[in-house]
Design a protein around this motif. Structure first.
Motif, mmCIF file in Angstrom:
data_model
loop_
_atom_site.group_PDB
_atom_site.id
_atom_site.type_symbol
_atom_site.label_atom_id
_atom_site.label_comp_id
_atom_site.label_asym_id
_atom_site.label_seq_id
_atom_site.Cartn_x
_atom_site.Cartn_y
_atom_site.Cartn_z
ATOM 1 N N GLY A 177 0.813 -1.206 0.000
ATOM 2 C CA GLY A 177 0.000 0.000 0.000
ATOM 3 C C GLY A 177 0.849 1.259 0.000
ATOM 4 O O GLY A 177 2.070 1.206 -0.214
ATOM 5 N N ARG A 178 0.167 2.382 0.266
ATOM 6 C CA ARG A 178 0.823 3.675 0.133
ATOM 7 C C ARG A 178 0.395 4.614 1.257
ATOM 8 O O ARG A 178 -0.757 4.580 1.682
ATOM 9 N N GLN A 179 1.324 5.438 1.699
ATOM 10 C CA GLN A 179 0.977 6.514 2.624
ATOM 11 C C GLN A 179 1.494 7.816 2.028
ATOM 12 O O GLN A 179 2.648 7.873 1.579
ATOM 13 N N ILE A 180 0.627 8.814 2.029
ATOM 14 C CA ILE A 180 1.023 10.129 1.531
ATOM 15 C C ILE A 180 0.897 11.108 2.699
ATOM 16 O O ILE A 180 -0.205 11.406 3.160
ATOM 17 N N ILE A 181 2.031 11.543 3.212
ATOM 18 C CA ILE A 181 2.074 12.429 4.382
ATOM 19 C C ILE A 181 2.477 13.814 3.880
ATOM 20 O O ILE A 181 3.611 13.999 3.428
ATOM 21 N N CYS A 182 1.569 14.764 3.971
ATOM 22 C CA CYS A 182 1.892 16.091 3.444
ATOM 23 C C CYS A 182 2.781 16.889 4.396
ATOM 24 O O CYS A 182 3.551 17.745 3.969
ATOM 25 N N GLY A 183 2.677 16.632 5.688
ATOM 26 C CA GLY A 183 3.465 17.368 6.666
ATOM 27 C C GLY A 183 4.735 16.636 7.073
ATOM 28 O O GLY A 183 5.343 15.917 6.274
ATOM 29 N N ASN A 184 5.095 16.803 8.355
ATOM 30 C CA ASN A 184 6.328 16.199 8.865
ATOM 31 C C ASN A 184 6.061 14.801 9.425
ATOM 32 O O ASN A 184 4.944 14.486 9.837
ATOM 33 N N ALA A 185 7.114 14.004 9.462
ATOM 34 C CA ALA A 185 7.007 12.648 10.020
ATOM 35 C C ALA A 185 7.923 12.536 11.231
ATOM 36 O O ALA A 185 9.047 13.044 11.228
ATOM 37 N N GLY A 186 7.434 11.828 12.266
ATOM 38 C CA GLY A 186 8.224 11.636 13.474
ATOM 39 C C GLY A 186 9.331 10.603 13.298
ATOM 40 O O GLY A 186 9.627 10.176 12.182
ATOM 41 N N MET A 187 9.879 10.176 14.432
ATOM 42 C CA MET A 187 11.021 9.248 14.384
ATOM 43 C C MET A 187 10.629 7.889 13.816
ATOM 44 O O MET A 187 9.491 7.466 13.902
ATOM 45 N N ASN A 188 11.611 7.209 13.258
ATOM 46 C CA ASN A 188 11.471 5.809 12.825
ATOM 47 C C ASN A 188 10.433 5.605 11.720
ATOM 48 O O ASN A 188 9.670 4.641 11.732
ATOM 49 N N LEU A 189 10.404 6.491 10.758
ATOM 50 C CA LEU A 189 9.478 6.324 9.644
ATOM 51 C C LEU A 189 9.755 5.002 8.919
ATOM 52 O O LEU A 189 10.891 4.685 8.580
ATOM 53 N N GLY A 190 8.705 4.241 8.691
ATOM 54 C CA GLY A 190 8.826 3.010 7.900
ATOM 55 C C GLY A 190 9.672 1.934 8.547
ATOM 56 O O GLY A 190 10.210 1.065 7.850
ATOM 57 N N ASP A 191 9.765 1.940 9.865
ATOM 58 C CA ASP A 191 10.629 0.974 10.536
ATOM 59 C C ASP A 191 10.192 -0.459 10.224
ATOM 60 O O ASP A 191 9.028 -0.815 10.324
ATOM 61 N N SER A 192 11.127 -1.278 9.803
ATOM 62 C CA SER A 192 10.895 -2.705 9.545
ATOM 63 C C SER A 192 9.838 -2.941 8.481
ATOM 64 O O SER A 192 9.161 -3.973 8.493
ATOM 65 N N MET A 193 9.657 -2.005 7.581
ATOM 66 C CA MET A 193 8.666 -2.209 6.524
ATOM 67 C C MET A 193 9.127 -3.313 5.570
ATOM 68 O O MET A 193 10.333 -3.517 5.392
ATOM 69 N N TYR A 194 8.161 -4.040 5.021
ATOM 70 C CA TYR A 194 8.460 -5.107 4.075
ATOM 71 C C TYR A 194 8.361 -4.605 2.631
ATOM 72 O O TYR A 194 9.070 -5.055 1.753
ATOM 73 N N ASP A 195 7.384 -3.742 2.414
ATOM 74 C CA ASP A 195 7.096 -3.303 1.053
ATOM 75 C C ASP A 195 6.202 -2.072 1.135
ATOM 76 O O ASP A 195 5.928 -1.582 2.219
ATOM 77 N N GLY A 196 5.709 -1.604 0.000
ATOM 78 C CA GLY A 196 4.865 -0.425 -0.028
ATOM 79 C C GLY A 196 5.692 0.834 -0.215
ATOM 80 O O GLY A 196 6.920 0.767 -0.403
ATOM 81 N N ALA A 197 5.018 1.982 -0.159
ATOM 82 C CA ALA A 197 5.714 3.257 -0.353
ATOM 83 C C ALA A 197 5.144 4.306 0.586
ATOM 84 O O ALA A 197 3.944 4.328 0.846
ATOM 85 N N ILE A 198 6.029 5.142 1.116
ATOM 86 C CA ILE A 198 5.615 6.262 1.968
ATOM 87 C C ILE A 198 6.143 7.542 1.329
ATOM 88 O O ILE A 198 7.340 7.639 1.023
#
Lengths: 264, 151
Positions: A177-198
């Protein structure tokens, strides 16, 4: 099995579920395919009973729930195409396990909105709590505000759009899947992700384990512009893409060894 | 599914890893072999919202060397045996899956009628006037069992 467990004054149905107040509310208004009721004085069970009656039995395709009053677990498990409008703010676990509904929430929501959504659209006009879109498998989840921690944890499909900021561990163990974050992201973005897009428009406090910048493609542009257009979000900001580095979890590396255990 | 089949006198077994929709259903479906049976499916009409929504994540995959689409409602692969025109791989995979679901052939749908404890639409969000199942569920009774004292 009504009456079982009645020593405490509470009755349970055959499934073992408590029935605090299971009478169908009498304030439901139906006008053709539209239904509407005020949830201010109703229990959670009554609200969900009314929703199911209208959508499953009465052929109503457009329901408005007034004053959800931060009650938890509203509109859970609706498996039919319909429209549901909340005028006010539901509490935790709103719209979990849904498959088909298009929901608008004219307010904010607590933890775990749209958890495990299979398909549909959930639009929240204000901010959402932690675990927003946890384990969603499909559909669109739009938050026009900020969200808490662990947005889209264990996400297996679908699109989460947040117009504001997101907290720590966003996209933790994301699988698709997908995440679209228009603002800021906190610590550990996408930690241990397998697939998808941020995709992130603002600053990223830090990347999690195995989350790396990804290569932008025309398909990314097409998808983001389409989602912003159909949800009336204006022009998307300039975004940076993050994906799995495939060093921690890698299906192709694991699967052959698993197959060896079975094929002989 | 780690299914097995006997090969005559030999005790050798053939095992597969995947869960196969045909194995679960006990038969192959016509739309797995004939593209004309899925051509007229309107994917936009079959999905909520203004685009193809959850089908965005459905793509043509391959299982046992055969093109296949994954049915998340039964955790199984539905193989596609006809030639798929180049450039239309995902579209055709999505159409085959939607035909499978709207026809009620997904094993997960079969299980609903038998096991679901709560009223719900049998065919999910894909068919407008789907019947409701799960209204007749009764708590199983274990013959000869009596509840311990105090419960």
């Amino acid at each position: 099995m009504p009456g079982s467990g009645s020593r405490s004054g509470v009755s349970y149905d055959a499934r073992g579920l408590v029935e605090p107040h299971a009478e169908m509310p009498d304030n439901i208004e139906v006008d053709g395919h539209r239904g509407r009721f005020d949830a201010a004085d109703l229990t959670i069970r009554q609200i969900n009973m009314a929703l199911r009656k209208l959508i499953y039995n009465d052929g109503v395709t457009d329901v408005t729930v007034l004053n959800p009053s931060s009650k938890h677990s509203l509109a859970v498990g609706i498996l039919k195409r319909c429209r549901i409008h909340f005028e006010g703010s539901p509490g935790w676990f709103a719209c979990g396990l849904i498959d088909g509904p298009e929901v608008t929430i004219n307010g904010r929501v607590g933890w775990s909105v749209a958890e495990n959504m299979m398909s549909g659209v959930v639009t929240i006009e204000r901010s959402a709590g932690s675990l927003t879109g946890a384990a969603i498998r499909g559909g669109d989840l739009i938050v026009k505000g900020d969200v808490g921690a662990r947005t889209g944890i264990d996400q297996k499909g679908g699109t989460i759009i947040v117009t504001g900021d997101v907290g720590i561990n966003t996209g933790f163990m994301m699988q698709r899947g997908r995440q679209i974050i228009c603002g800021n992201a906190g610590m550990n973005l996408g930690d241990s992700m397998y697939d998808g897009a941020i995709y992130v428009g603002g600053k990223v406090r830090s990347l999690g384990v195995d989350c790396v910048p990804g290569e932008w493609t025309d398909a990314d542009t097409e998808l983001i512009e389409r989602k912003f257009r159909i949800h009336g979000l204006g022009d998307p900001p300039e975004l940076q893409k993050f994906v799995c580095g495939k060093q921690l979890h890698n299906y192709d590396a694991l699967e052959p060894s698993e197959r060896k255990l079975v094929i002989h | 599914m780690a299914g097995s089949a006997s090969t005559g006198e030999s005790s050798r077994e053939t095992r597969t890893v995947a869960i196969d929709a045909e194995v679960l259903a006990g038969k192959r479906f016509p739309y797995q072999e004939d593209m004309s049976l899925v051509e007229d499916i309107d994917l936009l009409a079959a999905t909520p919202g203004q685009d193809i929504n959850w089908l965005e994540d459905i793509t043509l995959l391959e299982e046992d060397g055969v093109p296949a689409v994954f049915d998340r409602y039964s955790n199984s692969f539905l193989k596609i045996y006809f030639d798929i025109p180049e450039g239309r791989e995902d579209e055709i995979a999505r159409k085959v899956l939607i035909r499978h679901l709207t026809d009620g052939n997904s094993y997960g749908i079969t299980l609903k009628d038998i096991h679901c404890k709560f009223p719900q639409v049998e065919l999910g969000p894909w068919v407008e006037d789907s019947r409701i199942v799960g209204t007749e569920w009764k708590q199983p009774v274990l013959e000869g069992w009596t509840a311990p004292a105090g419960h």
